[in-house]
Design an enzyme around this catalytic site. Structure first.
Site, short mmCIF file in Angstrom:
data_model
loop_
_atom_site.label_atom_id
_atom_site.label_comp_id
_atom_site.label_asym_id
_atom_site.label_seq_id
_atom_site.Cartn_x
_atom_site.Cartn_y
_atom_site.Cartn_z
N LYS A 1 0.86 -1.18 0.00
CA LYS A 1 0.00 0.00 0.00
C LYS A 1 0.90 1.23 0.00
CE LYS A 1 -3.02 2.66 3.09
NZ LYS A 1 -3.80 2.65 4.34
N TRP B 1 -9.21 0.38 -1.12
CA TRP B 1 -10.51 0.77 -0.54
C TRP B 1 -10.36 1.74 0.63
CZ3 TRP B 1 -9.85 -3.99 -2.81
CH2 TRP B 1 -10.78 -4.37 -3.77
N HIS B 2 -9.28 2.48 0.63
CA HIS B 2 -9.05 3.46 1.70
C HIS B 2 -9.27 4.87 1.16
CE1 HIS B 2 -6.33 0.37 4.00
NE2 HIS B 2 -7.60 0.04 3.99
N HIS B 3 -10.50 5.12 0.73
CA HIS B 3 -10.85 6.42 0.16
C HIS B 3 -10.80 7.50 1.24
CE1 HIS B 3 -13.77 3.52 -2.04
NE2 HIS B 3 -12.57 3.45 -2.60
#
Length: 555
Positions: free
Chosen positions: A394, A494-496
């Site tokens: 990430k 999916w870490h908006h």
């Protein structure tokens, strides 16, 4: 693209890298007398606080506020407890591939050509993520303006219900030792803290592998002071102005139930009553714009009455990129979710999982990975778990920024979203460094028993490059250049975050600038995602702000 093609590609995406979308339910689900379908809601109701969104921030926030005041929670999705426990933890694909209108995750494709999802369930993304639980870094606490003692108390409040030490079995142990060999030092053992080096973290799965989501924090709520409506889609916030120079004030919301019937919920006349939007990084700016707070030219084009021209709503959108390798194993592996992480601040984080089930992903993905599936029979079922695992990186604190734009005035429709992945060269550099670290882990002595020595890391790069992971154009050099590899195989973590950023849309008390009686409390206010995985910090923020709002009301 026809629907069949879209479903296949979505399955491919999930099967290879969506470890963090794993799904499991507790057999001992709590019973909440105050949770009902929105179809049972009265046409008009009055409340001290209205929380829009019963997600990762909204649940702890509402539970806290209900200790002293009357609270209404409006959640557009359903209950996370409605389905029986899935005894095979590898079947996490069921959540993201659920095609029903009431699925827990709403699929969409960004303008960048990257498959994505947003939560629509009580408990939000904590209902179907990989469960990793780790605190935010000190920088985030300073930026949030929260008192350190309050932050500590809030974390402890959460951890009594939903946090457990993550198990570390053979695959995870090999990855940990491989990270140490690769120079991701020091070894920090088990810790909640976000610090450089390799560590074991916590998880929201208990010792029996049952999930505990943010929805479980509603066990703290005062059942006489709270009402939660499910399948309650908020269409707009009612904003009123009195006089030429007066500021807009939030007075209530209009929401629709599953039958399409509209309801109105108003705030009580107390001047300290508030509407708090906790609908997530996409949903919160979307609702502000639907209510007339946003870029005037965009709202006017859709016929939305402009209450306040606020060009920063929907801007500064960020998402952390995910890239990595699939590693087939010559020996059986356990099913494991994220238990450990290698942290190299401020560059990247390395996480891993193993034994994923590819059964629902029929087609090209399964054909490519068929030699590396177990292909054995368990009872009457064919076991198609991956005999191997994934190691992903990430990219931390992306500089690249995007925006959201409304397609229509329908709140059920995901807006047009662009994250501009790797627009900034620094983000690409972080990804390349992360892939190099993953290659070093795979090549480490500690990890050697979990890889075929005859399969080089270049062949592993080739394998991932051959998978249809997104809709972005491919380069002929995808597997030959790590820069191309990162661009061409990019996925979402999916870490908006962003869209209602602190200092631009809300102040440091999370009040919407220029509007009375309205706050936004969720990841849309962030300039970066806290920690390796943000759910712990988002839950903490909900609890801490609930306590702070209480003190402000009664001080």
């Amino acid at each position: 693209m026809d629907m069949r093609s879209w479903r296949f590609l979505k399955a491919s995406l999930v099967a290879v890298f969506a470890l963090h979308a794993y799904f499991c339910h507790s057999d001992t689900a709590p019973y909440y007398s105050f949770v009902d379908e929105a179809t049972s809601a009265p046409q008009v109701s009055y409340h001290d606080y209205i929380v829009v969104g019963g997600g990762v921030a909204g649940c702890p926030l509402a539970a806290t506020l209900s200790e002293t005041d009357n609270v209404l929670v409006l959640e557009r999705g359903g209950s996370p407890y409605r389905k029986p426990s899935d005894t095979d933890k590898g079947n996490f694909l069921l959540t993201l591939l659920d095609p029903t209108p009431d699925s827990y995750a709403q699929a969409f494709i960004t303008e960048d050509g990257v498959y994505n999802h947003r939560a629509r369930v009580l408990g939000g993304g904590s209902v179907f993520n990989a469960g990793f639980y780790s605190h935010a870094e000190p920088d985030f606490i300073k930026e949030s303006g929260l008192d350190e003692a309050l932050v500590k108390d809030s974390y402890q409040w959460i951890e009594k219900k939903v946090a457990f030490k993550a198990p570390v079995l053979q695959w995870q142990s090999a990855v940990i030792n491989g990270l140490l060999e690769a120079g991701v030092l020091p070894y920090n053992g088990f810790t909640y803290d976000h610090i450089n080096g390799t560590k074991i973290g916590a998880t929201i799965f208990d010792l029996d592998d049952h999930r505990h989501s943010a929805a479980d924090l509603l066990e703290y709520a005062n059942p006489k002071q709270i009402k939660v409506y499910l399948h309650a889609t908020v269409h707009k916030i009612i904003l009123t102005t009195e006089g030429i120079r007066s500021r807009p004030r939030a007075e209530g919301v209009i929401f629709e139930d599953a039958f399409g019937v509209k309801h109105t919920a108003f705030l009580t006349k107390d001047s300290k009553s508030e509407i708090i939007v906790s609908a997530g990084a996409i949903g919160s700016p979307q609702l502000l714009m639907l209510s007339g707070i946003g870029p005037a030219h965009q709202l006017e084009a859709l016929g939305i009455e402009v209450v306040m021209d606020q060009p920063m709503v929907g801007q500064g959108m960020g998402d952390n990129t995910l890239n990595g390798l699939v590693i087939p194993s010559p020996i059986p592996v356990e099913l494991s979710l994220v238990s450990s992480v290698g942290i190299s601040q401020p560059v990247n984080y390395i996480e891993s999982g193993s034994g994923l089930n590819l059964a629902p992903s029929f087609g090209q993905i399964t054909k490519l990975l068929l030699p590396f599936l177990n292909q054995t029979t368990i009872g009457s079922l064919f076991d198609t778990r991956l005999r191997g695992g994934i190691i992903v990186q990430k990219a931390a604190r992306p500089i690249s920024r995007g925006h959201i734009e409304l397609w229509s005035t329908d709140p059920n429709e995901t807006p047009k979203v662009r994250f501009n992945y790797f627009q900034e060269p620094e983000d690409l550099r972080k990804c390349v460094q992360g892939i190099k670290t993953i290659i070093n882990v795979v090549n480490s002595k500690a990890f050697s028993k979990f890889r075929y020595q005859e399969i080089s890391t270049q062949l592993l790069l080739n394998l991932v490059a051959a998978l249809p992971l997104n809709l972005r154009p491919r380069s002929l050099a995808t597997a030959l250049s790590l820069e191309h590899f990162c661009r061409d195989t990019v996925m979402t973590f999916w870490h908006h975050h962003g869209g209602c950023q602190t200092g631009k849309v809300v102040d440091h008390d999370y009040r919407v600038l220029g509007v009375d009686g309205l706050r936004v409390i969720d990841s849309s206010t962030f300039s970066f995602t806290p920690g390796t995985n943000p759910q712990a910090a988002v839950m903490m923020l909900g609890r801490a702000m609930g306590v702070r709002i209480q003190k402000g009301r009664y001080s």
